[in-house]
Scaffold this active site. Structure first.
Site, PDB file in Angstrom:
ATOM      1  N   ASN A   4     -12.361  -2.670 -22.015  1.00 41.78           N
ATOM      2  CA  ASN A   4     -12.817  -1.282 -22.071  1.00 41.78           C
ATOM      3  C   ASN A   4     -13.226  -0.963 -23.501  1.00 41.78           C
ATOM      4  O   ASN A   4     -12.398  -1.034 -24.415  1.00 41.78           O
ATOM      5  CB  ASN A   4     -11.701  -0.334 -21.631  1.00 41.78           C
ATOM      6  CG  ASN A   4     -11.235  -0.613 -20.221  1.00 41.78           C
ATOM      7  OD1 ASN A   4     -11.771  -0.072 -19.272  1.00 41.78           O
ATOM      8  ND2 ASN A   4     -10.238  -1.472 -20.071  1.00 41.78           N
TER       9      ASN A   4
ATOM     10  N   TYR B 252      -3.427   9.571 -15.293  1.00 44.64           N
ATOM     11  CA  TYR B 252      -3.834  10.747 -16.042  1.00 44.64           C
ATOM     12  C   TYR B 252      -3.146  12.054 -15.632  1.00 44.64           C
ATOM     13  O   TYR B 252      -3.162  13.009 -16.397  1.00 44.64           O
ATOM     14  CB  TYR B 252      -5.350  10.925 -15.934  1.00 44.64           C
ATOM     15  CG  TYR B 252      -6.099   9.750 -16.501  1.00 44.64           C
ATOM     16  CD1 TYR B 252      -6.097   9.492 -17.868  1.00 44.64           C
ATOM     17  CD2 TYR B 252      -6.786   8.870 -15.674  1.00 44.64           C
ATOM     18  CE1 TYR B 252      -6.769   8.398 -18.387  1.00 44.64           C
ATOM     19  CE2 TYR B 252      -7.462   7.781 -16.191  1.00 44.64           C
ATOM     20  CZ  TYR B 252      -7.452   7.553 -17.546  1.00 44.64           C
ATOM     21  OH  TYR B 252      -8.113   6.479 -18.060  1.00 44.64           O
TER      22      TYR B 252
ATOM     23  N   ARG C   4      -9.948  -2.057 -25.483  1.00 43.59           N
ATOM     24  CA  ARG C   4      -8.659  -2.362 -24.861  1.00 43.59           C
ATOM     25  C   ARG C   4      -8.912  -3.423 -23.803  1.00 43.59           C
ATOM     26  O   ARG C   4      -9.795  -3.265 -22.958  1.00 43.59           O
ATOM     27  CB  ARG C   4      -8.060  -1.122 -24.197  1.00 43.59           C
ATOM     28  CG  ARG C   4      -6.594  -1.335 -23.743  1.00 43.59           C
ATOM     29  CD  ARG C   4      -6.130  -0.260 -22.788  1.00 43.59           C
ATOM     30  NE  ARG C   4      -6.713  -0.436 -21.469  1.00 43.59           N
ATOM     31  CZ  ARG C   4      -7.235   0.554 -20.736  1.00 43.59           C
ATOM     32  NH1 ARG C   4      -7.271   1.778 -21.202  1.00 43.59           N
ATOM     33  NH2 ARG C   4      -7.745   0.290 -19.549  1.00 43.59           N
TER      34      ARG C   4
ATOM     35  N   SER D 283     -11.251   4.047 -15.280  1.00 45.71           N
ATOM     36  CA  SER D 283     -10.141   4.956 -14.982  1.00 45.71           C
ATOM     37  C   SER D 283      -9.650   4.848 -13.543  1.00 45.71           C
ATOM     38  O   SER D 283      -9.130   5.806 -12.977  1.00 45.71           O
ATOM     39  CB  SER D 283     -10.527   6.414 -15.295  1.00 45.71           C
ATOM     40  OG  SER D 283     -10.730   6.580 -16.672  1.00 45.71           O
TER      41      SER D 283
ATOM     42  N   GLU E  42     -15.408  10.531 -15.151  1.00 47.47           N
ATOM     43  CA  GLU E  42     -14.323  10.560 -16.135  1.00 47.47           C
ATOM     44  C   GLU E  42     -14.488  11.699 -17.142  1.00 47.47           C
ATOM     45  O   GLU E  42     -13.940  11.661 -18.237  1.00 47.47           O
ATOM     46  CB  GLU E  42     -14.247   9.212 -16.846  1.00 47.47           C
ATOM     47  CG  GLU E  42     -13.956   8.069 -15.890  1.00 47.47           C
ATOM     48  CD  GLU E  42     -14.004   6.711 -16.548  1.00 47.47           C
ATOM     49  OE1 GLU E  42     -13.063   6.375 -17.281  1.00 47.47           O
ATOM     50  OE2 GLU E  42     -14.991   5.980 -16.332  1.00 47.47           O
TER      51      GLU E  42
ATOM     52  N   GLY F 210      -9.104   5.484 -22.754  1.00 46.09           N
ATOM     53  CA  GLY F 210      -8.507   6.783 -22.996  1.00 46.09           C
ATOM     54  C   GLY F 210      -7.997   6.863 -24.421  1.00 46.09           C
ATOM     55  O   GLY F 210      -7.381   5.910 -24.914  1.00 46.09           O
TER      56      GLY F 210
ATOM     57  N   ASP G  32      -7.497  -5.676 -20.655  1.00 47.40           N
ATOM     58  CA  ASP G  32      -6.503  -5.613 -19.584  1.00 47.40           C
ATOM     59  C   ASP G  32      -6.326  -6.990 -18.950  1.00 47.40           C
ATOM     60  O   ASP G  32      -7.325  -7.702 -18.722  1.00 47.40           O
ATOM     61  CB  ASP G  32      -6.926  -4.615 -18.511  1.00 47.40           C
ATOM     62  CG  ASP G  32      -7.034  -3.188 -19.054  1.00 47.40           C
ATOM     63  OD1 ASP G  32      -6.618  -2.958 -20.209  1.00 47.40           O
ATOM     64  OD2 ASP G  32      -7.538  -2.320 -18.334  1.00 47.40           O
TER      65      ASP G  32
ATOM     66  N   GLU H 229     -10.350  -6.869 -17.394  1.00 46.45           N
ATOM     67  CA  GLU H 229     -11.543  -6.219 -17.923  1.00 46.45           C
ATOM     68  C   GLU H 229     -11.340  -5.876 -19.383  1.00 46.45           C
ATOM     69  O   GLU H 229     -10.227  -5.943 -19.906  1.00 46.45           O
ATOM     70  CB  GLU H 229     -11.891  -4.961 -17.135  1.00 46.45           C
ATOM     71  CG  GLU H 229     -10.826  -3.876 -17.147  1.00 46.45           C
ATOM     72  CD  GLU H 229     -11.220  -2.704 -16.272  1.00 46.45           C
ATOM     73  OE1 GLU H 229     -12.136  -2.846 -15.442  1.00 46.45           O
ATOM     74  OE2 GLU H 229     -10.621  -1.632 -16.435  1.00 46.45           O
TER      75      GLU H 229
END
Length: 318
Positions: A279, A222, A261, A152, A17, A283, A263, A277
């Site tokens: 994070n 991305y 974040r 990612s 990443e 990003g 999900d 998950e």
């Protein structure tokens, strides 16, 4: 005039990443108000080499925006701890637990948080058997094959047959020696941002990822110019509130601090929410879904950066 805080923005690193991290770092550098901060970049190369040795007297606070292994898994956080430098984001333990999809699910299950059915195995265990269907016998097609430590959407495969499963596992093993296979469900993909310290974190409005195919891959996330999220998500208020509540519980389950974040998968037919998950350094451009979720919640991107730096300094003084 108040002396400006020196902010070292760390980016790059040896994970897959690397490029995403550089985008995040540039956004942070561009948005930090120069009236308050004196930001400067430190770009770690793809082999883990530093351009200069980071010292305690170089910066007042560090803003790491490295994603994936090395930057988001506790390794970098441990290094910053040894230097005595305040830094943005989760600490060593929370970062390590959230990065490892096996440890993360164990933490969620220990707190009675809903996750999809899944199995995990090492490369040795996979190669020690010829009956690969027995390894995933508790799951039905489709399944999602993932490296245990990566983000990612890199190294992930959606599989619907044994041939695809074997190929997906081999791909995942190129990134990690442990693989997780998850039960696929027909669901909407939701996200929620968490911001705050150990005691009183807050949750943003939920967003929904726009999934054009079977799942949201790296290229769509991305490299596509299209918007990938609807924020706020169109949800019944009880569901939106449950997303926020589960996000805070997930943050607490890993011992999170600063930001994360979370999900989700939302199975509309049954009303079930599954934690996918968490994070700890998602990003981080102003166009990233984490920043957009907080912007929709009344926290603009420069204010978000300021709050995170303030949280880093508060933790260092406690």
């Amino acid at each position: 005039m108040t002396e400006r805080l020196r902010v070292a923005v760390l980016a790059g690193g040896p994970s897959a990443e690397h490029q995403v991290s550089l985008q995040s770092a540039q956004a942070v550098l561009d948005a930090l108000p120069r009236s308050l901060y004196e930001p400067f970049p430190i770009i770690i190369d793809r082999h883990g080499g530093w351009p200069t040795e980071l010292r305690r007297d170089m910066a007042d606070v560090v803003f790491p925006v490295l994603h994936g292994p090395y930057g988001e898994d506790g390794v970098l956080q441990g290094h910053l701890e040894t230097l005595g430098l305040p830094y943005v984001g989760c600490g060593v333990l929370a970062s390590a637990v959230a990065m490892d999809k096996v440890a993360m699910r164990r933490a969620f299950l220990a707190e009675d948080l809903p996750v999809t059915p899944h199995v995990w195995f090492t490369e040795h265990e996979w190669r020690a058997t010829t009956d690969h269907r027995s390894v995933v016998k508790a799951l039905d097609w489709p399944m999602y094959v993932k490296p245990a430590n990566l983000g990612s959407s890199i190294g992930i495969s959606r599989v619907t047959s044994m041939e695809e499963l074997r190929a997906g596992v081999e791909l995942a093993f190129t990134y990690d020696r442990v693989v997780v296979v998850e039960q696929g469900v027909r669901a909407r993909e939701l996200i929620c941002g968490v911001l705050g310290g150990y005691d009183t974190p807050g949750a943003s409005v939920p967003g929904e990822l726009i999934v054009g195919g079977d799942w949201l891959d790296y290229e769509t996330k991305y490299l596509s110019p299209a918007d990938i999220a609807t924020i706020p998500a169109a949800l019944p208020e009880p569901v939106a509130e449950e997303v926020r509540e589960l996000s805070l519980r997930a943050f607490r389950a890993i011992g999170g601090y600063g930001l994360s974040r979370v999900d989700f998968l939302y199975e509309e037919d049954t009303g079930r929410l599954y934690l996918l998950e968490i994070n700890t350094m998602p990003g981080f451009t102003s166009c990233s879904v984490y920043a957009k979720a907080w912007a929709a919640s009344g926290v603009a991107y420069p204010d978000l950066l300021r709050r995170l730096i303030d949280l880093a300094l508060t933790r260092s003084r406690s």
